[in-house]
Scaffold this motif. Structure first.
Motif, short mmCIF file in Angstrom:
data_model
loop_
_atom_site.label_atom_id
_atom_site.label_comp_id
_atom_site.label_asym_id
_atom_site.label_seq_id
_atom_site.Cartn_x
_atom_site.Cartn_y
_atom_site.Cartn_z
N CYS A 1 -26.86 46.59 139.53
CA CYS A 1 -27.69 47.48 138.73
C CYS A 1 -28.81 46.68 138.08
O CYS A 1 -28.61 45.59 137.55
CB CYS A 1 -26.82 48.13 137.65
SG CYS A 1 -27.70 49.17 136.50
N SER A 2 -30.03 47.22 138.14
CA SER A 2 -31.18 46.52 137.56
C SER A 2 -31.63 47.13 136.24
O SER A 2 -32.64 46.72 135.69
CB SER A 2 -32.33 46.52 138.56
OG SER A 2 -32.71 47.84 138.89
N GLY A 3 -30.90 48.10 135.73
CA GLY A 3 -31.24 48.68 134.43
C GLY A 3 -31.07 50.18 134.42
O GLY A 3 -30.95 50.83 135.46
N ILE A 4 -31.07 50.73 133.21
CA ILE A 4 -30.93 52.17 133.03
C ILE A 4 -32.33 52.79 132.95
O ILE A 4 -33.17 52.35 132.17
CB ILE A 4 -30.16 52.48 131.73
CG1 ILE A 4 -28.78 51.83 131.76
CG2 ILE A 4 -30.04 53.98 131.51
CD1 ILE A 4 -27.89 52.28 132.87
N GLN A 5 -32.56 53.80 133.77
CA GLN A 5 -33.85 54.49 133.78
C GLN A 5 -33.80 55.74 132.91
O GLN A 5 -34.80 56.11 132.30
CB GLN A 5 -34.23 54.89 135.21
CG GLN A 5 -34.21 53.76 136.20
CD GLN A 5 -35.20 52.66 135.85
OE1 GLN A 5 -36.27 52.92 135.35
NE2 GLN A 5 -34.81 51.43 136.11
N GLU A 6 -32.64 56.38 132.86
CA GLU A 6 -32.48 57.63 132.11
C GLU A 6 -31.04 57.73 131.62
O GLU A 6 -30.10 57.45 132.35
CB GLU A 6 -32.79 58.80 133.05
CG GLU A 6 -32.64 60.17 132.45
CD GLU A 6 -32.93 61.29 133.45
OE1 GLU A 6 -33.05 62.42 132.99
OE2 GLU A 6 -33.02 61.03 134.66
N THR B 1 -29.30 57.70 135.06
CA THR B 1 -30.01 57.19 136.22
C THR B 1 -30.15 55.69 136.06
O THR B 1 -30.65 55.22 135.04
CB THR B 1 -31.40 57.84 136.37
OG1 THR B 1 -31.25 59.25 136.40
CG2 THR B 1 -32.08 57.39 137.64
N ALA B 2 -29.71 54.95 137.09
CA ALA B 2 -29.73 53.49 137.04
C ALA B 2 -30.48 52.95 138.24
O ALA B 2 -30.40 53.51 139.34
CB ALA B 2 -28.31 52.94 137.02
N GLY B 3 -31.20 51.85 138.04
CA GLY B 3 -31.88 51.19 139.14
C GLY B 3 -30.88 50.40 139.97
O GLY B 3 -29.98 49.77 139.43
N ALA B 4 -31.08 50.44 141.28
CA ALA B 4 -30.19 49.70 142.20
C ALA B 4 -31.00 49.33 143.42
O ALA B 4 -31.21 50.16 144.30
CB ALA B 4 -28.99 50.54 142.58
N GLY B 5 -31.47 48.10 143.48
CA GLY B 5 -32.30 47.69 144.60
C GLY B 5 -33.59 48.47 144.62
O GLY B 5 -34.28 48.59 143.61
N LYS B 6 -33.91 49.06 145.76
CA LYS B 6 -35.12 49.85 145.90
C LYS B 6 -34.88 51.33 145.64
O LYS B 6 -35.71 52.17 145.95
CB LYS B 6 -35.70 49.68 147.31
CG LYS B 6 -36.16 48.26 147.58
CD LYS B 6 -36.74 48.13 148.96
CE LYS B 6 -37.18 46.70 149.21
NZ LYS B 6 -37.72 46.52 150.55
N PRO C 1 -35.77 57.42 145.65
CA PRO C 1 -36.61 56.24 145.85
C PRO C 1 -37.23 55.83 144.51
O PRO C 1 -37.66 56.67 143.72
CB PRO C 1 -37.68 56.72 146.83
CG PRO C 1 -37.69 58.19 146.71
CD PRO C 1 -36.31 58.60 146.28
N ALA C 2 -37.21 54.54 144.23
CA ALA C 2 -37.84 54.05 143.01
C ALA C 2 -39.35 54.06 143.21
O ALA C 2 -39.82 53.76 144.30
CB ALA C 2 -37.35 52.64 142.70
N PRO C 3 -40.09 54.43 142.18
CA PRO C 3 -41.56 54.48 142.34
C PRO C 3 -42.18 53.11 142.47
O PRO C 3 -41.66 52.13 142.14
CB PRO C 3 -42.03 55.17 141.07
CG PRO C 3 -40.91 55.13 140.11
CD PRO C 3 -39.68 54.85 140.86
#
Length: 101
Positions: free
Chosen positions: A50-55, A62-67, A99-101
């Motif tokens: 996990c690269s961080g919490i987005q929401e 919503t959590a970041g995970a790779g791309k 998809p991450a922006p």
């Protein structure tokens, strides 16, 4: 007589990363852009990489995970979080990969 068709395997999503992991004898989870998602029924999810919490709102995490972003919906909360992983617990109703922006 007809020729036999050669069976081909579908491409693995992390084929190159898997080769690098084997060659360097390191766990694949340590490579950037690679994450692992593990469920215990619909009551717990562990996201490693996990690269961080987005929401983080009412019923949505919503959590970041790779791309990608991984969105969990339901009656959920964050039980624990480390530098590269998150544990979500509660009643998970849906999981989406965005998809991450």
């Amino acid at each position: 007589m007809g020729r036999k068709k050669k069976k081909t395997e579908p491409a693995a999503p992390y084929r190159i990363e898997d080769r690098i992991s084997r060659m360097m004898d390191i766990p694949m989870s340590l490579l950037p852009e690679v994450f692992q998602l593990e469920f215990s029924g619909n009551r717990e999810a562990i996201l490693t990489g996990c690269s961080g919490i987005q929401e983080y709102g009412d019923g949505v995490i919503t959590a970041g995970a790779g791309k990608l972003w991984v969105r969990f919906c339901g009656d959920i909360r964050i039980r624990s979080m480390t530098e590269d992983s998150i544990v979500i617990e509660g009643v998970i109703q849906s999981v989406s990969f965005l998809p991450a922006p």
